[in-house]
Design a protein around this motif. Structure first.
Motif, short mmCIF file in Angstrom:
data_model
loop_
_atom_site.label_atom_id
_atom_site.label_comp_id
_atom_site.label_asym_id
_atom_site.label_seq_id
_atom_site.Cartn_x
_atom_site.Cartn_y
_atom_site.Cartn_z
N LEU A 254 28.73 16.17 -30.38
CA LEU A 254 27.92 16.92 -29.43
C LEU A 254 28.81 17.83 -28.58
CD1 LEU A 254 25.28 14.28 -28.26
CD2 LEU A 254 24.90 16.30 -29.67
N ALA A 255 30.04 17.38 -28.33
CA ALA A 255 31.00 18.22 -27.60
C ALA A 255 31.36 19.45 -28.43
CB ALA A 255 32.25 17.42 -27.25
N ILE A 256 31.47 19.29 -29.76
CA ILE A 256 31.72 20.44 -30.64
C ILE A 256 30.55 21.42 -30.54
CG2 ILE A 256 31.88 21.18 -33.06
CD1 ILE A 256 33.44 18.62 -33.63
N LEU A 257 29.33 20.88 -30.59
CA LEU A 257 28.13 21.71 -30.47
C LEU A 257 28.10 22.41 -29.12
CD1 LEU A 257 25.39 22.67 -31.58
CD2 LEU A 257 24.37 20.58 -30.62
N PHE A 258 28.47 21.67 -28.07
CA PHE A 258 28.49 22.23 -26.73
C PHE A 258 29.47 23.40 -26.65
CE2 PHE A 258 30.13 22.51 -22.43
CZ PHE A 258 28.98 22.48 -21.66
N GLY A 259 30.69 23.20 -27.20
CA GLY A 259 31.71 24.25 -27.20
C GLY A 259 31.26 25.46 -27.99
#
Length: 381
Positions: A254-259
């Motif tokens: 989800l952090a990848i998606l956020f970035g």
């Protein structure tokens, strides 16, 4: 009651500000696409000599890699570099195969921004180590990805083949129906007007007209992207607390998606990754939480090239897809397996420890990796 009224007015003003920024960004994106279209016209006016010069440079993949890196270091924007490359490929001035190392080089060049930001902490021993380590996460992820994928691409051509296949599927005819892009139809008359202004109104012809159009298109592209970044940067910086909470409370993917989404919104991976440096320096974020956001920023920045491809053709779309596939491949290499994601983290921690003992190591690293070493290799070739 008065307080409630003030809150209501503030909320309305905030919503109005957001609407104005969205409209502004849409207008700037249109200007950006016009710039890409004009760029393609400029190379055609320059003639075959210019194209031959580019092809001779990109026939050597190492020279292509470093030319893409140098261009990004100088412009301080991989978005501008990759957009220009898309325009070159779409116009036929640059071969697709030769452009792939340049795209990889653009990825390398954009990571220098974070390292330079971290040097702002060089006098603060308490925070410098964490800030420098956070900055070089981006560096090592990109360096490792290029080190693995460039040889594989040269041996197999898998990025090019996959991108061409996807481009042929997505562009042009679908089940016998020829797709006519409304975006291309909208930008064509505007781009044609710019060309007419140079060739007819100003009376410039031949190679000189191509050079004039190239300068105008570069100014349009750089100005549009710079204004998009400034327009959206205010929104991002006003919500730093929400960004931190999102990063800390979600899992890695989800952090990848956020970035990715954050970078798409501001159209700059440098803003996303540079925002993480002071947070790491303050001890708010760990390296392990920074890595997936950095990967997401790399993926998110590929949307600029994909947008630029809307003004071109199937070949231009193919090089934009190469950029996307390259960064997704990097994620698969260095993040999916828990042991593999430790590699860039260990490297940046060791370099940060060395730099903490002697600040000169940090400066030597930046100048050596991004300037001296590429110049030496280029001179030898």
């Amino acid at each position: 009651m008065e307080t409630q009224t003030q809150k209501s007015v503030a909320a309305k003003n905030k919503n109005l500000d957001i609407i104005i920024r969205i409209v502004t960004v849409i207008a700037l994106l249109f200007a950006f696409l016009v710039g890409i279209k004009v760029l393609g016209s400029s190379f055609k006016l320059m003639g075959g000599g210019f194209a031959k010069g580019l092809i001779s440079v990109t026939s050597n993949p190492i020279l292509g890699l470093f030319s893409g890196m140098f261009a990004t270091v100088l412009i301080q924007s991989s978005s501008v570099t990759t957009s220009l490359i898309v325009g070159l490929v779409a116009s036929g001035a640059l071969p697709l195969t030769g452009a792939i190392p340049m795209i990889m080089g653009a990825n390398l060049g954009t990571s220098v921004t974070n390292s330079l930001v971290s040097l702002g902490y060089i006098k603060n021993q308490k925070h410098f180590r964490d800030a420098f380590a956070a900055a070089t996460v981006h560096d090592f992820f990109n360096i490792l990805t290029v080190a693995v994928l460039l040889p594989i691409e040269l041996a197999t051509g898998y990025l090019e083949k996959t991108a061409v296949y996807m481009s042929n599927m997505l562009y042009g005819s679908v089940s016998g129906f020829k797709f006519s892009s409304p975006i291309k139809a909208a930008i064509k008359p505007v781009a044609g007007g710019v060309k007419s202004f140079v060739t007819e109104t100003l009376g410039i012809s031949g190679t000189a007209s191509g050079v004039a159009l190239a300068i105008i298109s570069a100014l349009i592209i750089i100005t549009a992207l710079t204004m998009i970044v400034k327009t959206m940067k205010v929104v991002v910086e006003s919500n730093k607390g929400e960004i931190v909470n999102n990063l800390l409370s979600k899992n890695g993917y989800l952090a990848i998606l956020f970035g990715t989404l954050l970078t798409i919104s501001v159209q700059s991976s440098s803003i996303t990754t540079s925002l993480l440096v002071p947070m790491a320096g303050a001890g708010v974020l760990s390296l392990r939480s920074i890595l997936p956001v950095t990967i997401g920023a790399n993926i998110g920045t590929t949307t600029t090239a994909l947008l630029a491809a809307l003004a071109g053709n199937a070949t231009g779309l193919a090089i934009a897809l190469v950029h996307f596939l390259f960064n997704v491949s990097g994620m698969l290499l260095w993040y999916v397996h828990p042991k593999m994601r430790n590699v860039p983290l260990i490297l940046c921690e060791k370099l940060a420890d060395m730099t903490l003992r002697n600040r000169a190591h940090g400066i030597l690293y930046i100048t050596g990796v991004f300037f001296i070493f590429p110049l030496i290799i280029t001179a030898l070739l």
